[in-house]
Write a protein that holds these residues in place. Sequence first.
Motif, mmCIF file in Angstrom:
data_model
loop_
_atom_site.group_PDB
_atom_site.id
_atom_site.type_symbol
_atom_site.label_atom_id
_atom_site.label_comp_id
_atom_site.label_asym_id
_atom_site.label_seq_id
_atom_site.Cartn_x
_atom_site.Cartn_y
_atom_site.Cartn_z
ATOM 1 N N LYS A 261 1.339 -1.523 0.387
ATOM 2 C CA LYS A 261 0.376 -0.100 0.003
ATOM 3 C C LYS A 261 0.501 1.372 0.052
ATOM 4 N N TYR A 262 0.760 2.832 -0.823
ATOM 5 C CA TYR A 262 0.839 3.486 -0.812
ATOM 6 C C TYR A 262 -0.158 4.847 0.334
ATOM 7 N N ILE A 263 0.250 4.998 1.209
ATOM 8 C CA ILE A 263 -0.324 6.376 1.122
ATOM 9 C C ILE A 263 0.262 7.832 1.317
ATOM 10 N N LEU A 264 0.022 8.486 0.960
ATOM 11 C CA LEU A 264 0.522 9.485 0.434
ATOM 12 C C LEU A 264 -0.759 11.179 1.513
ATOM 13 N N ASP A 265 -0.372 11.781 1.308
ATOM 14 C CA ASP A 265 -0.487 13.169 2.351
ATOM 15 C C ASP A 265 -1.975 13.526 0.394
ATOM 16 N N TYR A 266 -2.864 14.136 1.214
ATOM 17 C CA TYR A 266 -4.055 14.167 -0.425
ATOM 18 C C TYR A 266 -4.464 16.312 0.264
ATOM 19 N N PHE A 267 -4.213 16.496 -0.566
ATOM 20 C CA PHE A 267 -4.278 17.776 -0.528
ATOM 21 C C PHE A 267 -5.098 18.514 -1.192
ATOM 22 N N PHE A 268 -5.938 18.831 -0.892
ATOM 23 C CA PHE A 268 -7.960 19.264 -1.522
ATOM 24 C C PHE A 268 -7.610 20.731 -2.762
ATOM 25 N N GLU A 269 -7.813 19.981 -3.490
ATOM 26 C CA GLU A 269 -7.754 21.708 -4.561
ATOM 27 C C GLU A 269 -6.215 21.581 -4.846
ATOM 28 N N GLU A 270 -5.766 20.675 -4.823
ATOM 29 C CA GLU A 270 -3.836 21.081 -4.976
ATOM 30 C C GLU A 270 -3.893 19.868 -6.381
ATOM 31 N N LYS A 271 -3.139 19.917 -7.304
ATOM 32 C CA LYS A 271 -2.497 19.160 -7.892
ATOM 33 C C LYS A 271 -1.596 18.229 -7.592
ATOM 34 N N GLN A 272 -1.375 17.040 -7.678
ATOM 35 C CA GLN A 272 -0.293 16.289 -7.249
ATOM 36 C C GLN A 272 -0.508 14.794 -8.458
#
Length: 88
Positions: free
Chosen positions: A58-69
């Motif tokens: 599993k990859y656990i990534l930080d997700y920033f709302f309304e920011e293109k990643q």
Amino acid sequence: MTKAVHFLHVRNLLDRDTFSKSDPLCVLYTQGVESKQWREFGRTEVIDNTLNPDFVRKYILDYFFEEKQNLRFDIFDIDSKSPDLAKH
């Protein structure tokens, strides 16, 4: 910021081995916001002799709302114990 966990399933890979099926491994790359350079984030396990791998890692990534990643997933056929991806 939230965290996202996803499983990776790949289907219908090309068979790159002569006497067996491919031994796939997936590498996840993330792209820097300012530098735009791709950096290796992590690798899955190698799954022997399959063209339809269901990776367990599993990859656990930080997700920033309304920011293109940007993410990039590269699949390699592993044929030796070398960690150098250019050899696969």
